[in-house]
Design an enzyme around this catalytic site. Structure first.
Site, short mmCIF file in Angstrom:
data_model
loop_
_atom_site.label_atom_id
_atom_site.label_comp_id
_atom_site.label_asym_id
_atom_site.label_seq_id
_atom_site.Cartn_x
_atom_site.Cartn_y
_atom_site.Cartn_z
N ARG A 101 39.18 34.98 45.86
CA ARG A 101 40.31 34.50 45.56
C ARG A 101 40.55 33.16 46.46
NH1 ARG A 101 44.57 37.66 44.15
NH2 ARG A 101 43.37 39.34 44.71
N THR A 105 46.18 29.21 45.60
CA THR A 105 47.00 29.80 44.42
C THR A 105 46.81 31.26 44.25
OG1 THR A 105 44.74 29.50 43.07
CG2 THR A 105 46.29 27.41 43.14
N ASP A 197 39.26 50.32 50.86
CA ASP A 197 38.81 49.24 50.43
C ASP A 197 37.15 49.66 49.86
OD1 ASP A 197 36.50 47.04 50.31
OD2 ASP A 197 38.28 45.62 50.94
N ASP A 200 33.99 47.67 51.08
CA ASP A 200 33.70 48.08 52.52
C ASP A 200 33.32 49.49 52.75
OD1 ASP A 200 34.33 45.48 53.46
OD2 ASP A 200 36.37 46.15 54.08
#
Length: 206
Positions: A101, A105, A197, A200
Site C-alpha cells: 500500500r 494514496t 490477519d 500473520d
C-alpha cells in the site's frame, strides 16, 4: 458473479481457523485444506476435450482438461492456498504477485510480479484468503489482465460485502468464489467477524 461454496467440511474448518486459540500449524493446515476443497467446486465447469487412450485391456474414449490452470497467489497470504490446490491439480503452474500500500494514496502498488510465459489461454485463479476492501484483489486482477489473462477467477476464503462490491464494480467479468461472506469491515479495514490477519496467522508473525 459471487459464488458461495457451502460444504460441511469447509464450514467445520472455517470454525477452526476463526478461533483465536488456533496456532500457526493448524491454521496453515486448515487454510490449505479449505483451498483444496474449494478448488473441487471451482473447477466443476472446466472444459474438456475428447481423447482416445489405451488401458491395459483395450482402447477407450475418455476426456482430459483442455485448458491449463495457473494459480496466482497474492503475496504473502495467498501462498497458504497454493499447496491445497496443487495437491488436486498437480499440473497447475504458479505465478506470484506482490502488492504494497502506498503511504500517501493508500492505493495498492505492485512491487513483484512473475508469471508463466503465456497466460492468455489458461484459467487463471487469483488466490487471497481475505477479500476485505477489495483494493488488493482488484489490483491483482488488473495485473493478470495486463499480462493477457482472459478467464480469471478470484478465490478467497472469507470476504466482506465491501470487497465484493469493489471487485464487481472494477471487474464485472471475473467470478468471485468465497467460503464465507461475513458481516462488514471495522474502522481498521478488518473483516468482522473474520479471522484476524491471515498472513500473520499463517506465518507466525506480528
Amino acid at each position: 458473479m459471487l459464488k458461495l461454496i457451502n460444504h460441511p467440511l469447509i464450514t467445520h474448518k472455517l470454525s477452526l481457523i476463526r478461533r483465536k486459540e488456533t496456532g500457526t500449524r493448524d491454521f496453515r493446515q486448515n487454510i490449505s485444506e479449505i483451498a483444496g476443497l474449494m478448488a473441487y467446486e471451482i473447477t466443476r465447469d472446466l472444459p474438456l476435450r475428447e481423447i482416445v487412450i489405451d488401458t491395459p485391456l483395450s482402447s477407450c474414449s475418455t476426456a482430459e482438461l483442455s485448458r491449463e490452470i495457473i494459480l496466482v497467489p497474492v503475496l504473502r497470504a495467498g501462498l497458504g492456498m497454493v499447496d491445497g490446490i496443487t495437491a488436486l491439480i498437480t499440473t497447475a503452474r504458479v505465478g506470484h504477485i506482490g502488492l504494497v500500500r502506498d503511504h500517501e494514496t493508500l492505493a495498492p502498488m505492485e512491487y513483484y510480479a512473475k508469471f508463466p510465459a503465456d497466460i492468455s489461454e489458461a484459467v487463471v485463479m487469483v488466490l487471497d484468503p481475505m477479500l476485505a476492501t477489495g483494493g488488493s484483489a482488484s489490483a491483482a486482477i488488473s495485473a493478470v489482465k495486463k499480462r493477457g489473462a482472459v478467464t480469471i477467477r478470484l478465490v478467497c476464503i472469507v470476504g466482506a460485502p465491501e470487497g465484493v462490491t469493489r471487485v464487481e464494480k472494477d471487474h464485472p467479468d471475473v467470478d468471485i468464489y468465497l467460503a464465507a461472506l461475513d458481516s462488514h469491515l471495522n474502522e481498521n479495514g478488518y473483516i468482522v467477524p473474520g479471522l484476524g490477519d491471515a498472513g500473520d496467522r499463517l506465518f507466525g508473525t506480528v
